[in-house]
Design a protein around this motif. Structure first.
Motif, short mmCIF file in Angstrom:
data_model
loop_
_atom_site.label_atom_id
_atom_site.label_comp_id
_atom_site.label_asym_id
_atom_site.label_seq_id
_atom_site.Cartn_x
_atom_site.Cartn_y
_atom_site.Cartn_z
N TYR A 201 0.85 -1.18 0.00
CA TYR A 201 0.00 0.00 0.00
C TYR A 201 0.88 1.24 0.00
O TYR A 201 2.10 1.17 0.27
CB TYR A 201 -0.95 0.03 1.21
N ARG A 202 0.26 2.36 -0.27
CA ARG A 202 0.97 3.64 -0.28
C ARG A 202 0.02 4.70 0.23
O ARG A 202 -1.19 4.65 -0.06
CB ARG A 202 1.43 3.97 -1.70
N MET A 203 0.52 5.68 0.98
CA MET A 203 -0.32 6.76 1.46
C MET A 203 -0.48 7.81 0.36
O MET A 203 0.46 8.09 -0.41
CB MET A 203 0.29 7.41 2.71
N TRP A 204 -1.68 8.38 0.28
CA TRP A 204 -1.98 9.45 -0.67
C TRP A 204 -2.45 10.67 0.11
O TRP A 204 -3.14 10.56 1.13
CB TRP A 204 -3.07 9.03 -1.65
N ARG A 205 -2.11 11.86 -0.38
CA ARG A 205 -2.38 13.10 0.35
C ARG A 205 -2.94 14.17 -0.57
O ARG A 205 -2.41 14.42 -1.65
CB ARG A 205 -1.07 13.60 0.99
N ASP A 206 -4.03 14.80 -0.13
CA ASP A 206 -4.55 15.98 -0.80
C ASP A 206 -3.88 17.18 -0.12
O ASP A 206 -4.09 17.40 1.08
CB ASP A 206 -6.07 16.05 -0.64
N PRO A 207 -3.06 17.96 -0.83
CA PRO A 207 -2.32 19.04 -0.17
C PRO A 207 -3.21 20.10 0.45
O PRO A 207 -2.78 20.84 1.34
CB PRO A 207 -1.47 19.63 -1.31
N ARG A 208 -4.48 20.16 0.06
CA ARG A 208 -5.38 21.16 0.62
C ARG A 208 -5.88 20.76 2.00
O ARG A 208 -6.22 21.62 2.81
CB ARG A 208 -6.56 21.38 -0.32
N THR A 209 -5.96 19.46 2.28
CA THR A 209 -6.46 19.00 3.57
C THR A 209 -5.37 18.42 4.47
O THR A 209 -5.60 18.18 5.65
CB THR A 209 -7.57 17.96 3.38
N SER A 212 -3.15 12.16 5.13
CA SER A 212 -2.93 11.09 4.15
C SER A 212 -3.83 9.91 4.42
O SER A 212 -4.18 9.62 5.57
CB SER A 212 -1.47 10.64 4.17
N TYR A 213 -4.20 9.21 3.34
CA TYR A 213 -5.03 8.02 3.44
C TYR A 213 -4.45 6.97 2.50
O TYR A 213 -3.94 7.29 1.43
CB TYR A 213 -6.48 8.33 3.08
N PRO A 214 -4.52 5.68 2.87
CA PRO A 214 -3.85 4.65 2.06
C PRO A 214 -4.63 4.25 0.82
O PRO A 214 -5.86 4.38 0.74
CB PRO A 214 -3.74 3.47 3.03
N ARG A 215 -3.90 3.77 -0.16
CA ARG A 215 -4.42 3.06 -1.31
C ARG A 215 -3.55 1.82 -1.51
O ARG A 215 -2.34 1.85 -1.24
CB ARG A 215 -4.35 3.89 -2.60
N LEU A 216 -4.14 0.76 -2.00
CA LEU A 216 -3.35 -0.39 -2.40
C LEU A 216 -2.53 -0.02 -3.63
O LEU A 216 -3.05 0.57 -4.58
CB LEU A 216 -4.25 -1.58 -2.72
#
Length: 421
Positions: A201-209, A212-216
């Motif tokens: 998995y890898r964490m993903w981040r919206d720079p505005r908020t 981070s939240y994971p995705r496979l």
């Protein structure tokens, strides 16, 4: 959308529109909303949503994608007005809940037709004018998105902000075109792959908020990877909408957290377990954007990586059964597992939280506030989740059961979920 049967619904989502903005739904007979997208000269892209009332007035909101923060609109087809922030109106001696000319930041003066909306944006402070050209891109029914009224009342007490969209509604271009344009394409990878050459998995981040939240990133079954990532993205989007709603409340509220991310930028999100069969993600923190008290929470979500959906624990063992009224209740099997774990804790020193508060009695909240999950190195986790503010110290995992100890309870095929890759 399939949900975990052990879910205790979080109390902080959904109040935004019902309490603060007329645009976020659950109004009886609400009119369809029209969504526009285009450019404002010198400012770049904007996305706008408008709703017409029977008396001809318009209400709405718009955002600049780089910020994602809704700015309210109210007026007539000839002129829509956006307000100054709430605190500015209040400091100027105005009633911040009324639409006084002195409290307006700008006016959108133009004309709408079947194709779009065009005209001039006028700065109320300087008189500077900018042209805008917006095309009509969607129309949708807000009532189809609205969370139920019970959750809305709970939200107003704890947390104060939410997404305005029910959890069982997919946020997509057809159902929620305004919100989808706010969210799609903004999250980016924010770290390395974690796992093995075939499972990660890898964490993903919206720079505005800023959280981070994971995705496979890898899984043996490409279809499962796609379906589960869709669920993970929806969770990320729901939380992002709530964070951005808190920032937008700078226009509608003067509580101490208005205009902030509501502490979503401090949220702790962890992958507690990942195998080719199961993934458990936990969300914990203390969220606040108005209301009587913060939303202190701990919530684990477990995903079925064999089927590509939220896990139904009954695929593993007989965990839940019908109570005869259309709801699920804990089975005798699950109660046996829980009582064994409770008795094991009773034989050890289970008091003394890290902050000095006693954890004694927390496990007595089971099974009413029980949440199941999985964690390394291969154990069923028994947690307290969804408990009220006064018992917030009890939130978290209090016991674990090694996968091997569940062998006597497994259903046919249940062992497939308890692999340790």
């Amino acid at each position: 959308m399939s949900r975990s049967p052990v879910r205790v619904f979080r109390p902080w989502l959904g109040a935004f529109a019902l309490v603060l903005l007329p645009l976020a739904g659950n109004q009886a007979g609400a009119a369809p909303r029209t969504v526009y997208a285009g450019t404002l000269q010198g400012a770049g892209e904007v996305v706008m949503e408008l709703e017409a009332a029977q008396d001809g007035t318009l209400t709405g909101r718009y955002f600049y994608p780089k910020q994602g923060v809704d700015i309210p609109l109210k007026g007539t087809p000839a002129a829509l007005y956006e307000p100054k922030p709430y605190y500015e109106r209040k400091e100027a001696g105005l009633d911040p809940d009324e639409d006084a000319p002195a409290g307006r930041a700008a006016a959108w003066q133009g004309a709408r037709d079947a194709d779009g909306y065009r005209g001039q944006w006028v700065d109320a402070r300087t008189g500077k004018r900018r042209s805008f050209q917006l095309r009509r891109v969607a129309e949708y029914d807000p009532d189809a998105l609205a969370p139920d009224s019970v959750r809305a009342v709970t939200d107003a007490i704890s947390g104060g902000m939410g997404s305005g969209i029910a959890f069982d509604v997919s946020i997509d271009a057809e159902r929620a075109p305004y919100e989808t344009r706010k969210l799609a394409g903004y999250a980016v990878p924010a770290g390395p792959d974690i796992g093995t050459p075939t499972l990660a998995y890898r964490m993903w981040r919206d720079p505005r908020t800023k959280f981070s939240y994971p995705r496979l990133s890898r899984h043996p079954d490409a279809k499962v990877l796609e379906r589960v990532n869709g669920l993970l993205e929806q969770r990320h989007w729901q939380m992002s909408l709530a964070a951005l709603a808190c920032k937008a409340s700078a226009y509608t509220d003067d509580n101490p957290a208005a205009g902030t991310l509501g502490s979503y930028d401090e949220e702790e999100i962890k992958v507690d377990w990942l195998s080719s069969a199961l993934m458990t993600v936990s969300e914990s923190g203390s969220l606040y954007c108005g209301g009587a008290h913060p939303n202190n929470h701990f919530e684990p979500y477990t995903f079925d990586l064999l089927r590509g959906e939220y896990l139904d624990w009954n695929h593993v063992f007989d965990a839940y059964e019908s109570d005869g009224n259309g709801f699920r209740t804990e089975s005798a099997t699950l109660l046996e597992v829980v009582n064994a774990a409770r008795n094991a804790l009773a034989s050890t020193d289970a008091t003394g939280a890290a902050d000095g508060e006693s954890l004694e009695g927390c496990v007595d909240l089971w099974p009413s506030f029980l949440a199941l999950g999985a964690e390394a190195p291969g154990m069923l986790s028994l947690s307290v989740s969804g408990v009220g503010h006064a018992m917030g110290v009890c939130l978290g995992t209090h016991a674990v059961v090694p996968f091997k100890d569940l062998a006597p309870y497994l259903k046919p095929g249940g062992e497939a979920y308890l692999v340790v890759d």
